[in-house]
Design a protein around this motif. Structure first.
Motif, PDB file in Angstrom:
ATOM      1  N   GLU A 250     -13.511   6.467  -5.441  1.00 26.00           N
ATOM      2  CA  GLU A 250     -12.691   5.450  -6.264  1.00 26.00           C
ATOM      3  C   GLU A 250     -12.849   6.137  -7.572  1.00 26.00           C
ATOM      4  O   GLU A 250     -13.506   6.465  -8.186  1.00 26.00           O
TER       5      GLU A 250
ATOM      6  N   SER B  65      -3.852   3.684  -2.426  1.00 24.25           N
ATOM      7  CA  SER B  65      -3.950   2.526  -3.291  1.00 24.25           C
ATOM      8  C   SER B  65      -3.145   1.417  -2.902  1.00 24.25           C
ATOM      9  O   SER B  65      -2.030   1.736  -2.332  1.00 24.25           O
TER      10      SER B  65
ATOM     11  N   SER C 284       0.615  -1.195   0.019  1.00 24.95           N
ATOM     12  CA  SER C 284       0.125  -0.089   0.213  1.00 24.95           C
ATOM     13  C   SER C 284       0.958   1.243  -0.094  1.00 24.95           C
ATOM     14  O   SER C 284       2.094   1.420   0.297  1.00 24.95           O
TER      15      SER C 284
ATOM     16  N   PHE D  35      -7.334   3.963  -7.524  1.00 21.69           N
ATOM     17  CA  PHE D  35      -6.847   4.593  -6.335  1.00 21.69           C
ATOM     18  C   PHE D  35      -8.003   5.193  -5.926  1.00 21.69           C
ATOM     19  O   PHE D  35      -9.249   5.419  -6.414  1.00 21.69           O
ATOM     20  N   CYS D  36      -7.903   5.792  -4.525  1.00 19.60           N
ATOM     21  CA  CYS D  36      -9.062   6.179  -3.880  1.00 19.60           C
ATOM     22  C   CYS D  36      -8.334   7.806  -3.375  1.00 19.60           C
ATOM     23  O   CYS D  36      -7.431   7.742  -3.079  1.00 19.60           O
TER      24      CYS D  36
END
Length: 105
Positions: free
Chosen positions: A59, A83, A16, A67-68
């Protein structure tokens, strides 16, 4: 020329990668997304929103991956971009830094 926005925290782990910008840095999601043109945003959807605490998580799907973007507006106000795709996050970070709109503190 306006001052660049300071990236407060970078957190990289094996699976991450996250970038955090606090509220005082005047983060604007529309300006951030404009930097991502080379990644070709294909879709955006709100996956979480609440009013207590005031926040939302979006999102974002690109040709390079997903990715967020999370924005909070209460006690821990700020934006987090994250992400599990560390390669995508490295590309996002490079676009941010190369834009001269962002810098790492």
């Amino acid at each position: 020329m306006a001052m660049s926005i300071g990236i407060v925290k970078l957190q990289k782990q094996k699976d991450s990668f996250s970038i955090w910008i606090d509220e005082s840095q005047s983060f604007k999601s529309s300006e951030f997304k404009a930097l991502l043109i080379p990644l070709n945003i294909k879709g955006e959807k709100i996956v979480h929103s609440s009013v207590g605490p005031a926040e939302y998580i979006e999102e974002i799907t690109t040709n390079e991956g997903v990715f967020c973007l999370s924005e909070e507006f209460d006690e821990c106000a700020g934006a987090t971009i994250y992400s599990n795709d560390t390669e995508l996050m490295n590309k996002i970070l490079n676009l941010m830094l190369n834009s001269n709109l962002y810098h790492v503190r």
